[in-house]
Design a protein around this motif. Structure first.
Motif, PDB file in Angstrom:
ATOM      1  N   ALA A 160      -6.009   1.754  -7.684  1.00  0.00           N
ATOM      2  CA  ALA A 160      -4.950   2.945  -7.630  1.00  0.00           C
ATOM      3  C   ALA A 160      -6.771   4.521  -7.309  1.00  0.00           C
ATOM      4  O   ALA A 160      -7.710   3.664  -8.134  1.00  0.00           O
ATOM      5  N   GLY A 161      -6.494   5.671  -6.804  1.00  0.00           N
ATOM      6  CA  GLY A 161      -7.331   6.313  -6.866  1.00  0.00           C
ATOM      7  C   GLY A 161      -6.878   7.529  -5.932  1.00  0.00           C
ATOM      8  O   GLY A 161      -5.912   7.382  -5.745  1.00  0.00           O
ATOM      9  N   GLY A 162      -8.034   8.481  -5.939  1.00  0.00           N
ATOM     10  CA  GLY A 162      -7.654  10.160  -5.604  1.00  0.00           C
ATOM     11  C   GLY A 162      -7.439   9.810  -4.120  1.00  0.00           C
ATOM     12  O   GLY A 162      -7.031   8.368  -3.932  1.00  0.00           O
ATOM     13  N   PHE A 202      -3.292   7.222  -3.767  1.00  0.00           N
ATOM     14  CA  PHE A 202      -3.222   6.439  -2.942  1.00  0.00           C
ATOM     15  C   PHE A 202      -3.019   4.916  -3.736  1.00  0.00           C
ATOM     16  O   PHE A 202      -3.914   4.687  -5.785  1.00  0.00           O
ATOM     17  N   ARG A 203      -1.989   4.464  -3.996  1.00  0.00           N
ATOM     18  CA  ARG A 203      -2.136   2.659  -5.229  1.00  0.00           C
ATOM     19  C   ARG A 203      -1.566   1.999  -4.189  1.00  0.00           C
ATOM     20  O   ARG A 203      -1.246   1.577  -3.332  1.00  0.00           O
ATOM     21  N   VAL A 262       1.271  -0.770  -0.157  1.00  0.00           N
ATOM     22  CA  VAL A 262      -0.137  -0.060  -0.107  1.00  0.00           C
ATOM     23  C   VAL A 262       0.522   1.665   0.204  1.00  0.00           C
ATOM     24  O   VAL A 262       1.565   1.554   0.635  1.00  0.00           O
ATOM     25  N   ARG A 263       0.588   1.799  -0.640  1.00  0.00           N
ATOM     26  CA  ARG A 263       1.539   3.661  -0.606  1.00  0.00           C
ATOM     27  C   ARG A 263       0.291   4.601  -0.817  1.00  0.00           C
ATOM     28  O   ARG A 263      -0.765   4.196  -1.297  1.00  0.00           O
ATOM     29  N   VAL A 264       0.320   5.782  -0.116  1.00  0.00           N
ATOM     30  CA  VAL A 264      -0.604   6.549  -0.120  1.00  0.00           C
ATOM     31  C   VAL A 264       0.399   7.773   0.462  1.00  0.00           C
ATOM     32  O   VAL A 264       1.224   8.165   0.922  1.00  0.00           O
ATOM     33  N   GLY A 265      -0.160   9.041  -0.724  1.00  0.00           N
ATOM     34  CA  GLY A 265      -0.120  10.298  -0.325  1.00  0.00           C
ATOM     35  C   GLY A 265      -1.191  11.296  -0.080  1.00  0.00           C
ATOM     36  O   GLY A 265      -1.457  11.240  -0.509  1.00  0.00           O
ATOM     37  N   ALA A 322       4.298   0.259   1.572  1.00  0.00           N
ATOM     38  CA  ALA A 322       5.304   0.131   0.356  1.00  0.00           C
ATOM     39  C   ALA A 322       6.126   1.492   0.832  1.00  0.00           C
ATOM     40  O   ALA A 322       5.626   2.478   0.838  1.00  0.00           O
ATOM     41  N   ILE A 323       6.763   1.326   1.155  1.00  0.00           N
ATOM     42  CA  ILE A 323       7.860   2.730   1.301  1.00  0.00           C
ATOM     43  C   ILE A 323       9.313   3.067   1.313  1.00  0.00           C
ATOM     44  O   ILE A 323       9.976   1.854   1.284  1.00  0.00           O
TER      45      ILE A 323
END
Ligand code: NAP
Length: 390
Positions: A333-335, A315-316, A173-176, A265-266
């Protein structure tokens, strides 16, 4: 019985940050003829939300407002009796959630929420699953970013692999993004209740039947460099793997022996170390009354990231699935995960339960077991991508 209710959907918590965004999503996307209402404890605040919705869609100037408070069970029974589906954003759910679950389970009304609190979900299983099976109510927790993209993402991945073989899936998981006061308070609440969370999990394990002919395992996975992606894989103990385990236990499509591991995932090791130290400090501080008060006082309910901040958020989630000699990589993936996408996911889940032709189910369910492909189709149409990479 629930088909004859006054409203297809009642949104409870519409005066809050995420509830307000969910109401706006429905104002923009509800199909013609949808009968819906917003509910909350403060009629003046509800009227303010309705004014905002009427600016989006003038016909909503007459949207019904229902006054209901979690401390007044009769008001919740009235809401549950009038609706096919009640969707709630009133958290922290361990403090505010149970009376509405109880009212919906008793009335045969479908219930959705956006909790990410495992203790709450486990206790609701122990206390209300049997009643919901009896009444026909579908109780679907975690219908926000926690845990719909994860649950549906693994479902989507599993379906790219051969049937009836052992399957392993790893999720990265990756998130901003930034978070709201409600999310912050719910996370602090969960950090302060680790003992109660373990106790609730034990009670659930004792009460819930497990599959006897298939094996389903989750995590924990090891911290280290990922073999699949150029990132550090950090085991992520959110509610998501638990939801995925329940979907896998219920559905034969996950194969005779299913294993899932869930990672953040960093990219940089320094970020991993800083996040670990920050989390350790908060988990310690939230257990002491003076520092707990200070932490809770830092953000007031109703606050959250601005529209500009949300527009930059994303996010992805990458999945690597193996089974039957094949290996697939997929992506969801999305916003903005916490709010724009959570509002979309909750609203589409409510529309799905209220309007779509779904297999008959009841009791506490996961997004996959309640809605599966119908929700996947809705979210894809609404702009969240689920794709096979290779
Ligand atoms: N799963 C996910 O991915 C996800 C994403 C976002 C948020 N969340 C969760 O959603 C929850 C809400 O977050 P938020 O940022 O929207 O919080 P918020 O802005 O603080 O909103 C809380 C809502 O609860 C209502 N409420 C509080 N006490 C009540 C009571 N006694 N009776 C009736 N309503 C009551 C508030 O009403 P008033 O306006 O009258 O105070 C408000 O509408 C949190 O638990 C958060 O963790 C989950």
């Amino acid at each position: 019985m629930a088909a004859d209710r006054t409203y297809h959907i009642v949104l409870f918590g519409a005066t809050g940050f995420t509830g307000g965004l969910t109401a706006e999503y429905l104002a923009r996307h509800a199909p013609a003829g949808l009968r819906w209402a917003i509910a909350g404890r403060n009629p003046d605040k509800l009227a303010g939300v309705r004014d905002r919705l009427a600016a989006i869609e003038p016909a909503l100037a007459g949207l019904p407002l229902l006054t209901a408070d979690v401390t007044d069970p009769a008001s919740l029974r009235a809401v549950a009796a009038d609706a096919r589906v009640v969707a709630s954003t009133v958290g922290p759910f361990i403090h505010h959630g149970e009376p509405l679950v109880a009212a919906c389970a008793a009335a045969g009304t479908d219930y959705l929420d956006i909790t990410g609190e495992p203790e709450f979900v486990d206790l609701m299983y122990v206390r209300h699953h049997a009643e919901a099976v009896r009444s026909g109510a579908r109780l679907v927790h975690a219908c926000g970013f926690d845990s719909v993209p994860h649950d549906l993402g693994v479902w989507f991945t599993v379906k790219q692999l051969p049937a009836d073989v052992p399957i392993t899936v790893d999720g990265y998981v990756r998130v901003g993004a930034k978070f709201s006061a409600g999310t912050y308070h719910s996370a602090l609440t969960a950090f302060s209740r680790t003992r109660q969370t373990s106790q609730a999990a034990r009670e659930r394990r004792a009460a819930e039947p497990r599959p006897t002919d298939r094996r389903v395992r989750i995590g924990p996975g090891k911290l280290g460099r990922s073999r699949d992606l150029p990132v550090w894989a950090v085991p992520l103990p959110t509610i998501d793997p638990q939801v995925i385990r329940r979907s896998a236990a219920a559905r034969p499509e996950y194969g005779p022996d299913f294993r899932y591991r869930h990672f953040a995932a960093i990219k940089r090791l320094s970020t991993v170390l800083m996040a670990g130290a920050g989390l350790g400090a908060v988990t310690g501080l939230v257990k002491l009354p003076p520092t707990r008060r200070w932490l809770f006082g830092r953000l007031a309910s109703g606050q959250g990231p601005s529209a500009e901040q949300r527009a930059k958020s994303w996010f992805r989630i990458r999945y690597v699935g193996t089974g039957g000699g094949q290996r697939v990589r997929t992506e969801v993936a999305g916003g903005d995960p916490g709010y724009d996408e959570t509002a979309k996911i909750l609203a589409e889940s409510a529309l799905c339960l209220a309007l779509d032709d779904l297999p008959p189910t009841s009791g506490q369910l996961t997004p996959v077991t309640a809605m599966g492909d119908a929700l996947l189709h809705r979210l894809t149409t609404a702009g969240i991508t689920f794709r096979l990479l290779e």
